[in-house]
Motif scaffolding. Structure first.
Motif, mmCIF file in Angstrom:
data_model
loop_
_atom_site.group_PDB
_atom_site.id
_atom_site.type_symbol
_atom_site.label_atom_id
_atom_site.label_comp_id
_atom_site.label_asym_id
_atom_site.label_seq_id
_atom_site.Cartn_x
_atom_site.Cartn_y
_atom_site.Cartn_z
ATOM 1 N N SER A 1 21.195 30.975 -8.391
ATOM 2 C CA SER A 1 20.318 31.496 -7.207
ATOM 3 C C SER A 1 20.961 33.158 -7.146
ATOM 4 O O SER A 1 21.936 33.299 -7.423
ATOM 5 N N GLU B 1 22.013 34.112 -4.129
ATOM 6 C CA GLU B 1 23.072 34.115 -3.171
ATOM 7 C C GLU B 1 24.226 33.912 -3.972
ATOM 8 O O GLU B 1 25.482 34.335 -3.799
ATOM 9 N N SER B 2 24.206 32.914 -5.087
ATOM 10 C CA SER B 2 25.470 32.659 -5.868
ATOM 11 C C SER B 2 25.858 33.690 -6.654
ATOM 12 O O SER B 2 26.935 34.118 -6.690
ATOM 13 N N ARG C 1 25.347 36.951 -6.069
ATOM 14 C CA ARG C 1 25.645 37.984 -5.117
ATOM 15 C C ARG C 1 27.387 37.581 -4.617
ATOM 16 O O ARG C 1 27.775 38.496 -4.615
ATOM 17 N N SER C 2 27.406 36.328 -4.564
ATOM 18 C CA SER C 2 28.845 36.046 -4.063
ATOM 19 C C SER C 2 29.701 36.193 -5.076
ATOM 20 O O SER C 2 30.837 36.660 -4.674
ATOM 21 N N ALA C 3 29.285 35.913 -6.302
ATOM 22 C CA ALA C 3 30.185 36.049 -7.576
ATOM 23 C C ALA C 3 30.426 37.494 -7.705
ATOM 24 O O ALA C 3 31.601 37.951 -8.041
ATOM 25 N N THR D 1 33.076 38.706 -5.096
ATOM 26 C CA THR D 1 34.426 38.192 -5.162
ATOM 27 C C THR D 1 34.887 39.350 -6.561
ATOM 28 O O THR D 1 35.913 39.567 -6.251
#
Length: 134
Positions: free
Chosen positions: A1, A3-4, A6-8, A11
């Protein structure tokens, strides 16, 4: 997704210490974003058209008009998202990515305006929707 992805990316960017690591993080984010967008486009396309109203329903023309506006909107936004996914996958500079995102926003905005105009052209809804026509 998205969101995931973007999070990765956040990080990876936070832990990156060199320019090459930051560029790799951005390239991975772009690839993940394109994959997520392609999955969304596939899901929307696979949903198909909505069912027709039941026979004898006095709001048939109105409901059909709403459905036509929604189907056209969905087709326009799906085409825009497909073009965006292709453009972002082949983009090599930030200017190209920015142009792709701006083009997507403009296309979606135009689709919203076209849908609004189609819905306004329908006029007022039927007085007693759901009652059979005698």
């Amino acid at each position: 997704s998205v969101e995931s992805a973007r999070s990765a990316y956040d990080t990876a960017r936070a832990t990156a210490t060199t320019k090459a690591e930051r560029q790799t993080a951005l390239a991975n984010f772009d690839a993940a974003l394109a994959a997520a967008l392609n999955a969304r486009v596939t899901a929307i396309t696979g949903a198909g058209d909505p069912p027709a109203p039941p026979a004898g329903y006095n709001g048939t023309a109105y409901v059909t008009g709403i459905q036509a506006a929604n189907v056209a909107f969905r087709a326009s936004t799906t085409a825009a998202q497909t073009a965006f996914a292709q453009a972002i996958a082949s983009a090599t500079t930030s200017a190209q990515r920015w142009t792709a995102r701006l083009t997507l926003e403009i296309a979606v905005g135009n689709a919203i305006v076209a849908r609004s105009r189609a819905l306004l052209a329908l006029g007022a809804p039927p007085a007693h929707p759901g009652h059979t026509v005698s």
